[in-house]
Design a protein around this motif. Structure first.
Motif, PDB file in Angstrom:
ATOM      1  N   SER A   1       0.876  -1.207  -0.077  1.00  0.00           N
ATOM      2  CA  SER A   1       0.001  -0.157  -0.222  1.00  0.00           C
ATOM      3  C   SER A   1       0.912   1.193  -0.126  1.00  0.00           C
ATOM      4  CB  SER A   1      -0.857  -0.123   1.310  1.00  0.00           C
ATOM      5  OG  SER A   1      -1.869  -1.201   0.925  1.00  0.00           O
ATOM      6  N   SER A   2       1.901   1.151   0.560  1.00  0.00           N
ATOM      7  CA  SER A   2       2.952   2.288   0.776  1.00  0.00           C
ATOM      8  C   SER A   2       3.386   2.442  -0.643  1.00  0.00           C
ATOM      9  CB  SER A   2       4.008   2.182   1.715  1.00  0.00           C
ATOM     10  OG  SER A   2       3.522   2.247   3.064  1.00  0.00           O
ATOM     11  N   ARG A   3       4.034   1.555  -1.149  1.00  0.00           N
ATOM     12  CA  ARG A   3       4.560   1.623  -2.620  1.00  0.00           C
ATOM     13  C   ARG A   3       3.460   2.283  -3.572  1.00  0.00           C
ATOM     14  NH1 ARG A   3       6.813  -3.580  -1.231  1.00  0.00           N
ATOM     15  NH2 ARG A   3       5.402  -4.671  -2.334  1.00  0.00           N
ATOM     16  N   GLU A   4       2.238   1.714  -3.573  1.00  0.00           N
ATOM     17  CA  GLU A   4       1.197   2.074  -4.419  1.00  0.00           C
ATOM     18  C   GLU A   4       0.688   3.664  -4.267  1.00  0.00           C
ATOM     19  OE1 GLU A   4      -3.201   0.973  -5.795  1.00  0.00           O
ATOM     20  OE2 GLU A   4      -1.957  -0.392  -4.547  1.00  0.00           O
ATOM     21  N   PHE A   5       0.631   3.898  -2.818  1.00  0.00           N
ATOM     22  CA  PHE A   5       0.347   5.328  -2.611  1.00  0.00           C
ATOM     23  C   PHE A   5       1.612   6.528  -2.994  1.00  0.00           C
ATOM     24  CE2 PHE A   5      -0.758   8.737   0.653  1.00  0.00           C
ATOM     25  CZ  PHE A   5      -1.805   9.362  -0.183  1.00  0.00           C
TER      26      PHE A   5
ATOM     27  N   GLU B   1       3.402   0.171   8.868  1.00  0.00           N
ATOM     28  CA  GLU B   1       4.489   1.274   7.917  1.00  0.00           C
ATOM     29  C   GLU B   1       3.746   2.531   7.952  1.00  0.00           C
ATOM     30  OE1 GLU B   1       7.546   0.214   4.706  1.00  0.00           O
ATOM     31  OE2 GLU B   1       5.597   0.458   3.717  1.00  0.00           O
ATOM     32  N   LEU B   2       4.456   3.582   8.189  1.00  0.00           N
ATOM     33  CA  LEU B   2       4.076   4.771   8.124  1.00  0.00           C
ATOM     34  C   LEU B   2       4.612   5.576   6.980  1.00  0.00           C
ATOM     35  CD1 LEU B   2       2.216   7.360   9.258  1.00  0.00           C
ATOM     36  CD2 LEU B   2       4.266   7.668  10.656  1.00  0.00           C
ATOM     37  N   LEU B   3       3.798   6.197   6.055  1.00  0.00           N
ATOM     38  CA  LEU B   3       4.470   6.982   4.970  1.00  0.00           C
ATOM     39  C   LEU B   3       3.867   8.501   5.192  1.00  0.00           C
ATOM     40  CD1 LEU B   3       5.689   7.159   2.111  1.00  0.00           C
ATOM     41  CD2 LEU B   3       3.381   6.574   1.152  1.00  0.00           C
ATOM     42  N   LEU B   4       4.597   9.281   5.050  1.00  0.00           N
ATOM     43  CA  LEU B   4       4.168  10.854   5.084  1.00  0.00           C
ATOM     44  C   LEU B   4       4.590  11.680   3.951  1.00  0.00           C
ATOM     45  CD1 LEU B   4       5.282  11.522   8.767  1.00  0.00           C
ATOM     46  CD2 LEU B   4       2.952  11.106   8.030  1.00  0.00           C
TER      47      LEU B   4
END
Length: 184
Positions: free
Chosen positions: A5-9, A116-119
């Motif tokens: 999900s992080s990679r896609e976003f 995992e946190l993506l900002l």
């Protein structure tokens, strides 16, 4: 980035920004990331009042056991991590640096959960509140609520060639001295 999900976003954010350092918030189309919306949130950056949630996805709210609108983002973290997360959020918002972090949460039953946190920053406009977006996704599914988040690792993504310190950037708005001749 480890979570799909992080990679896609991040890929969507990167595509929308094009050649700019960050995309404009108005360029984001929720329909383009529909499967991820439950894990996505938007923060209003305010160093004095705290970084408050403008909106948070249903899975993020369910994971933390409450509606997060207007809640302080840093308050989700254990007291020992709050200063560090505030610094990361400040760098993302003020220096337009995306960041990724590993986060550990403790459930009510005492089990540890890994997330995992993506900002990701948005382009800031003059006279408008600074905002940023993010994604918080657990690696394993669990029915227990997560609490007291702690940072286990973090790094900035794609650092610019030259990082302008935040204080210098704020002072750069007042450029030079203007001299008007003939007003004697």
């Amino acid at each position: 980035m480890k979570h799909p999900s992080s990679r896609e976003f991040f890929a969507y954010w990167d595509r929308v920004r094009g050649e700019a350092r960050a995309p404009d918030r108005s360029d984001f189309e929720p329909a383009a990331v529909r499967p991820l919306l439950g894990d996505i949130f938007v923060l209003c950056y305010d160093a004095d009042r705290g970084h408050r949630f403008r909106v948070a996805g249903t899975r993020v709210c369910a994971l933390l056991g409450r509606d997060l609108k207007d809640q302080n983002f840093s308050a989700l973290f254990a007291p020992a991590c709050r200063g560090e997360i505030d610094e990361i959020v400040a760098a993302v918002a003020e220096e337009t640096l995306p960041a990724i972090a590993g986060v550990t949460a403790t459930s009510q039953g005492g089990e540890r959960r890994h997330l995992e946190l993506l900002l990701l920053p948005f382009h800031s406009r003059a006279h408008a509140p600074i905002s940023l977006t993010g994604l918080l996704a657990p690696f394993e599914s669990s029915s227990g609520l997560a609490g007291d988040l702690t940072l286990t690792s973090w790094r900035y993504l794609h650092p610019p060639q030259k990082i302008v310190p935040r204080l210098v950037r704020k002072l750069a708005l007042a450029r030079g001295l203007m001299v008007y001749e003939g007003l004697g």
